[in-house]
Design an enzyme around this catalytic site. Sequence first.
Site, mmCIF file in Angstrom:
data_model
loop_
_atom_site.group_PDB
_atom_site.id
_atom_site.type_symbol
_atom_site.label_atom_id
_atom_site.label_comp_id
_atom_site.label_asym_id
_atom_site.label_seq_id
_atom_site.Cartn_x
_atom_site.Cartn_y
_atom_site.Cartn_z
ATOM 1 N N LYS A 192 0.852 -1.191 0.000
ATOM 2 C CA LYS A 192 0.000 0.000 0.000
ATOM 3 C C LYS A 192 0.886 1.240 0.000
ATOM 4 C CE LYS A 192 -3.157 2.585 3.035
ATOM 5 N NZ LYS A 192 -3.814 2.607 4.366
ATOM 6 N N ASP A 197 -2.752 10.653 3.239
ATOM 7 C CA ASP A 197 -4.150 10.250 3.396
ATOM 8 C C ASP A 197 -4.905 11.293 4.206
ATOM 9 O OD1 ASP A 197 -6.533 8.934 3.505
ATOM 10 O OD2 ASP A 197 -5.897 7.478 5.023
ATOM 11 N N LYS A 204 -10.258 13.104 7.834
ATOM 12 C CA LYS A 204 -9.701 12.864 9.155
ATOM 13 C C LYS A 204 -9.635 14.174 9.941
ATOM 14 C CE LYS A 204 -6.486 9.207 7.609
ATOM 15 N NZ LYS A 204 -6.890 8.091 8.480
ATOM 16 N N ASP A 215 1.407 6.541 5.493
ATOM 17 C CA ASP A 215 0.437 5.586 4.964
ATOM 18 C C ASP A 215 0.945 4.851 3.726
ATOM 19 O OD1 ASP A 215 -1.926 4.402 5.666
ATOM 20 O OD2 ASP A 215 -3.188 5.701 4.444
ATOM 21 N N ASP A 274 -12.155 6.997 3.665
ATOM 22 C CA ASP A 274 -10.952 6.812 4.479
ATOM 23 C C ASP A 274 -10.576 5.340 4.613
ATOM 24 O OD1 ASP A 274 -8.799 7.716 5.946
ATOM 25 O OD2 ASP A 274 -9.877 7.731 7.854
ATOM 26 N N GLU A 276 -9.499 3.639 2.129
ATOM 27 C CA GLU A 276 -9.003 3.641 0.748
ATOM 28 C C GLU A 276 -7.897 2.628 0.512
ATOM 29 O OE1 GLU A 276 -5.665 5.047 2.643
ATOM 30 O OE2 GLU A 276 -7.732 5.628 3.046
ATOM 31 N N ARG A 278 -7.591 -0.525 1.213
ATOM 32 C CA ARG A 278 -8.046 -1.812 0.671
ATOM 33 C C ARG A 278 -8.500 -1.672 -0.783
ATOM 34 N NH1 ARG A 278 -12.333 -2.132 5.424
ATOM 35 N NH2 ARG A 278 -10.607 -0.960 6.326
#
Length: 425
Positions: A192, A197, A204, A215, A274, A276, A278
């Site tokens: 990933k 993010d 967030k 991230d 959020d 995202e 996956r």
Amino acid sequence: MSFMHVKLTHQAPVAPWGNAKVTFENQQALIHLSAQEPTRQAQAAARKLRSQGINQVQLEGKSWDVHTQWAFAQGFATAKGDFDIHWCGTDAEKTLLANQFEAANFAKKLTNATPEDLSPVTLATKAAQWLQTIGGSNVTSRIIKGQELLDEQWVGIHAVGRGSERPPAMLELDFNPTGDDDAPVAVALVGKGITFDSGGYSIKPSVGMLTMKCDMGGAATVTAALGLAMRNGLNKRVKLFLCCAENLISGRAFKLGDILTYKNGVTVEVVNTDAEGRLVLADGLQAASETKPELIIDAATLTGAAYMAVGSSYNAIFSPQANTITQAQRCAASVVENVWPLPLDPWHKDMCPSPYADTANSRPTKGGGAGGASNAAGFLWRFVDEQTRWLHIDLAAAFEDNDSGLWSAGATAHGVLTIAEMLND
């Protein structure tokens, strides 16, 4: 340059300095280890020494082994990089430690880089360039970016990254030391790579967004692991897929209620922008499955639920196969890293239901609801070839928000050694 000489001893200290049990004699520091958790004690002692402004150390004495030296280095390191460690032991041990340090340092620098300096394409480029310097002609790669992602049906990476002015990208890299273009793929790695993010429209809070440069820690981890395995003589064919995007808000950004139709036909309703990670990993896992590897390993800073379950000293692991879990545990133990298995059953695939699509990307409750880490793993399972062994690593231990008794703030690279060991297993 003045180095502090650091030795280990198993003698009890007369007047220890703090809980780390460190004493001093002239230009020498003694770390007093007890029988239990020697590596953890060495790491804590390194943090104590570092807090006193000691930046250069020479490790000395026969009591040091590879594991205690590595633990000391992990505690001594800081994100600023203003330190120097000289290893001890045999030439082979020094080489191993130098290789581990190079790989971990690469992962840490990438993960600690500012979001402005590390765009999705830059992340993919830096990863490919570093592996190319190690593997030479055995490494080939290409970067698919922007509209090209849609042309090749990588809809998740494109959707998550389209809100940014800087295009999303997938890195496809092939390390093939066999000389045979038709050699089977032993392992496919998926990382990933969300370079920042914001949470998208499921935005967030500021405090939760502050460290979201981390991230892309999964991409950094699998890249560093492959580089380390190559340094240590990897002779198997390995494919690497990095799923890189910025999750930002704009008039082009993906929205709540959108439905994505993936290359394998699975439809996904977006109920949380959020969640995202996956969505991009789904593309990487499909790409990995297409190469027919014996094993797929993905790594991601995926869920807060994993962190709540295992804390920041363990990475959570998931697999449908018991032997894959056992392999991961054995490899982690051999390099003194910590993993802990969490549940994954076939019904976890259905724990994010949608009235409009085959599945949703989460549950419309805070944190994804109970069992969020397992539900996320169940979602990912939909995109893995059922005939392929698969290990999902939720990197709860990859980043420290603040200084602690064991780590300085920033990336830890915890997980790099485990994956490298599995590649060479």
